[in-house]
Design a protein around this motif. Sequence first.
Motif, PDB file in Angstrom:
ATOM      1  N   PRO A 264      55.648 -77.130  37.302  1.00  0.00           N
ATOM      2  CA  PRO A 264      56.051 -77.693  36.006  1.00  0.00           C
ATOM      3  C   PRO A 264      56.363 -79.180  36.119  1.00  0.00           C
ATOM      4  N   ASP A 265      55.824 -79.956  35.199  1.00  0.00           N
ATOM      5  CA  ASP A 265      55.987 -81.411  35.249  1.00  0.00           C
ATOM      6  C   ASP A 265      55.781 -81.980  33.850  1.00  0.00           C
ATOM      7  N   GLY A 266      56.838 -82.575  33.293  1.00  0.00           N
ATOM      8  CA  GLY A 266      56.783 -83.112  31.944  1.00  0.00           C
ATOM      9  C   GLY A 266      55.885 -84.306  31.767  1.00  0.00           C
ATOM     10  N   ASP A 267      55.395 -84.883  32.864  1.00  0.00           N
ATOM     11  CA  ASP A 267      54.438 -85.990  32.767  1.00  0.00           C
ATOM     12  C   ASP A 267      52.997 -85.495  32.657  1.00  0.00           C
ATOM     13  N   PHE A 268      52.768 -84.217  32.947  1.00  0.00           N
ATOM     14  CA  PHE A 268      51.427 -83.619  32.901  1.00  0.00           C
ATOM     15  C   PHE A 268      50.418 -84.530  33.594  1.00  0.00           C
ATOM     16  N   PRO A 269      50.622 -84.816  34.883  1.00  0.00           N
ATOM     17  CA  PRO A 269      49.901 -85.901  35.565  1.00  0.00           C
ATOM     18  C   PRO A 269      48.404 -85.707  35.727  1.00  0.00           C
ATOM     19  N   THR A 270      47.898 -84.480  35.652  1.00  0.00           N
ATOM     20  CA  THR A 270      46.466 -84.271  35.920  1.00  0.00           C
ATOM     21  C   THR A 270      45.617 -84.161  34.667  1.00  0.00           C
ATOM     22  N   VAL A 271      46.237 -84.283  33.493  1.00  0.00           N
ATOM     23  CA  VAL A 271      45.479 -84.152  32.244  1.00  0.00           C
ATOM     24  C   VAL A 271      45.833 -85.276  31.277  1.00  0.00           C
ATOM     25  N   LYS A 272      44.887 -85.633  30.426  1.00  0.00           N
ATOM     26  CA  LYS A 272      45.179 -86.595  29.368  1.00  0.00           C
ATOM     27  C   LYS A 272      46.095 -85.970  28.323  1.00  0.00           C
ATOM     28  N   SER A 273      45.862 -84.689  28.063  1.00  0.00           N
ATOM     29  CA  SER A 273      46.676 -83.943  27.112  1.00  0.00           C
ATOM     30  C   SER A 273      46.804 -82.509  27.614  1.00  0.00           C
ATOM     31  N   PRO A 274      48.031 -81.946  27.639  1.00  0.00           N
ATOM     32  CA  PRO A 274      48.204 -80.570  28.107  1.00  0.00           C
ATOM     33  C   PRO A 274      47.884 -79.548  27.024  1.00  0.00           C
ATOM     34  N   ASN A 275      46.789 -79.778  26.332  1.00  0.00           N
ATOM     35  CA  ASN A 275      46.417 -78.957  25.186  1.00  0.00           C
ATOM     36  C   ASN A 275      45.142 -78.181  25.506  1.00  0.00           C
ATOM     37  N   PRO A 276      45.210 -76.859  25.596  1.00  0.00           N
ATOM     38  CA  PRO A 276      44.008 -76.078  25.935  1.00  0.00           C
ATOM     39  C   PRO A 276      42.911 -76.161  24.883  1.00  0.00           C
ATOM     40  N   GLU A 277      43.216 -76.739  23.711  1.00  0.00           N
ATOM     41  CA  GLU A 277      42.170 -76.992  22.723  1.00  0.00           C
ATOM     42  C   GLU A 277      41.225 -78.111  23.175  1.00  0.00           C
ATOM     43  N   GLU A 278      41.728 -78.981  24.057  1.00  0.00           N
ATOM     44  CA  GLU A 278      40.925 -80.100  24.549  1.00  0.00           C
ATOM     45  C   GLU A 278      40.112 -79.659  25.769  1.00  0.00           C
ATOM     46  N   PRO A 279      38.789 -79.800  25.751  1.00  0.00           N
ATOM     47  CA  PRO A 279      37.953 -79.361  26.884  1.00  0.00           C
ATOM     48  C   PRO A 279      38.387 -79.954  28.222  1.00  0.00           C
ATOM     49  N   GLU A 280      38.821 -81.210  28.210  1.00  0.00           N
ATOM     50  CA  GLU A 280      39.206 -81.884  29.454  1.00  0.00           C
ATOM     51  C   GLU A 280      40.370 -81.179  30.151  1.00  0.00           C
TER      52      GLU A 280
END
Length: 575
Positions: A264-280
Motif C-alpha cells: 500500500p502506497d498513497g503515492d501510487f508510484p507505478t501508475v499514472k492513475s490507480p484507476n482500473p478503468e484506465e488501460p495503463e
Amino acid sequence: MEIDKSILDKVNVWLTPVFDNETHTSLQEMMASSPKELEDSFYKNLEFGTGGMRGIMGPGTNRINKYTLGKATQGLSDYLKKSFPSEELKVAIAYDCRHNSDTLAKTVADVFSANGIKVFLFSDLRPTPELSFAVKHLSCHAGIVLTASHNPPEYNGYKVYWQDGGQLVPPQDKEVIDVIEALEYGQINFNANENLIEYIGEVMDNAFIRSSLINASFNTPQEAKDALKIVYTPLHGTSVTLIPDLLEDAGYSNVNIVAEQAKPDGDFPTVKSPNPEEPEALSMAIALADEVNADIVIGTDPDSDRLGVAVRNGNGIMTLLNGNQTMVLMTHFLLEQWKKQGKIDGKQFVGSTIVSTPMMMELASAYGVECKVGLTGFKWIAKMIKDFPEQEFIGGGEESFGFMVGDAVRDKDAVTSTLLLCEIAAQAKANASSLYQELLKLFVEFGFYKEYLISITKKGMEGAAEINNMMIQMREKPLTEINGQRVLMVEDYKASTAKNLLNGEEETLTLPKSDVLIYYLEDGTKICARPSGTEPKIKFYFSVNAPLDDVTNFKAVEASLDKKIKNITEEMNLV
C-alpha cells in the motif's frame, strides 16, 4: 491577481484562533504566493456527490482537512442523536492507503466519541466494502470510510453509510447536509473520549471473508480451481489485506501478485492513475500474465470497490474488458446459477444504472427477473434493496467497473466480485471455454452491445463553469439527429422530463433529479452526458448495438460498431 472579497472573507474566518497554527501558516503562504490556489480552496464548500465528499487535501472550505471533516462529523453526530434519541449510538470507521487517511480517520473517531457515540475503528487500512459489511454486522447506526477511491494522490474523501450498510440517500442525505451547513467551525467537539473508541480488525476480516465465500462460491471443482492461472494487483491499495486470503480460502492457489504494486502506497508510484478503468493501470499485471501464461488478470482500485479485468482473446492475447462487459458476465452467471438451483420465481431483481449497458435489461428479461435501473452510484442500487424488501437481490453493477454480489455488502465490492470472476473463469476453462468466449456467446444470444466512454477534465472554478455551460447548451439546443439517425427521445433528469421528439409528448421521470441528459436514437443508440459527482469531469457515455449471428463474425460487427461510435463522437466534436 486580485483576490475576490468573498474569498478573503472566508479566509479571514480560517485565520481566527478556532483554526490551528499550521492552517494559519499555509493560508498566509498561499495569500502571498498562490492566490489562484487560495481561490480554488475557498470558492465553494465541498459537496456530497455520487461517491460522498471528495476533494484535494489542504486548508479551505473546498478541501479535505480536519475541519471540513470535523464539521461533517459533528453535523452527522447531531443528526444521529436527533434520529435515534433513545438508542446507544454506534458507528464504524475505515480508511484506505491514502496520505493522511489514518490521521483523518482518528479525527473523525475523536469527534464521534466526543459526542458520546460508540466508535468501531479499524486498526489499519481496509477495503471500503468491508466497512459497508461491518456497519450491518455490528448493528451500527452509521459508518464512515476515508477514501478518494481512484482519484490522484492529492485527493482524499469521506463517504457516509447508514444502518443498512448503504451510502446516504434521500431524505437523509439532504437532512444531514442541512445540519452540517448550519454549524460553525467553532462548534466542532474534537475532545475525544478514548473509552468509546474500540479498535477492530482480524475478527471482522474473518467474518467478511466467510460472507464473500458464501455469496460468490458456486461448486467449482478443485481441479478447475487448480488449473486457473490468476494474476492479481491491488494497485498499491487496500485489497491486498483481504483478496489473497479470500482466494486461498476459496481454493485458488495459482495466484501471482504483482510484487511492485503489492505494498500500500498513497503515492501510487507505478501508475499514472490507480484507476482500473484506465488501460495503463493494468499494464504491469498484463506483462506478468504473459510471463506466467495466466488466464485472467484482476486489478482493484485503492479502496477495493472497483475491479479491472483482462482475459485472453481468441488469439491468446490479453484483452481488457470494460465495466459493462464484466457486469454482463457476472450477472448472467448469477442468473444461470439461481435458475439451476430453482430459486427464480419472479420475486428477484438485478440492479443497474441509467448510464450502463441496456444489455442488462435483455439478460434480466430472458430469466424472468426484473432489472431495476437507478441513477449513477451504488447508493441507488443499495436503496433498491431497502425499498423492495419483498424482492430478492441477485446482483448488480454499473459501467464504472463496480459490481455487488448479493446483499451482504451494500456498495460495490471488488473483493467478493474477484472471487466470483475466478469462479466463472475456472468453470469456463474446465469446459474448454474462457471468459472471452463466454462473452461472445452472450453477444450472440442477447445482441452485441458495445459501449464507449469519453471523460473530459475541467479543473477549478473556471472548469466547473465550463462544464455547467456545456450542459446548458445541450439543453437549450438539443440535438435532433446524430450520425444520420433521428433522436427519438431525450431524457433530462434535472428537469425530470422524457420528451418524445417525434410527437412532442412529455412524460415525468420518477427517479430523483440529477444533472444528466440521455439521447435515444432510432437505431437503438444511447448517448448520455453527465458531469461527475466526485471529480472535475464531464462524461459522455455511448452505447451502440447490432445483432451477432455467429461468433466468427464478431470482428466484422465490432468494426462496424466502432465506426459508428467514431462517427458520433466526431459529429459531436468530442474528439
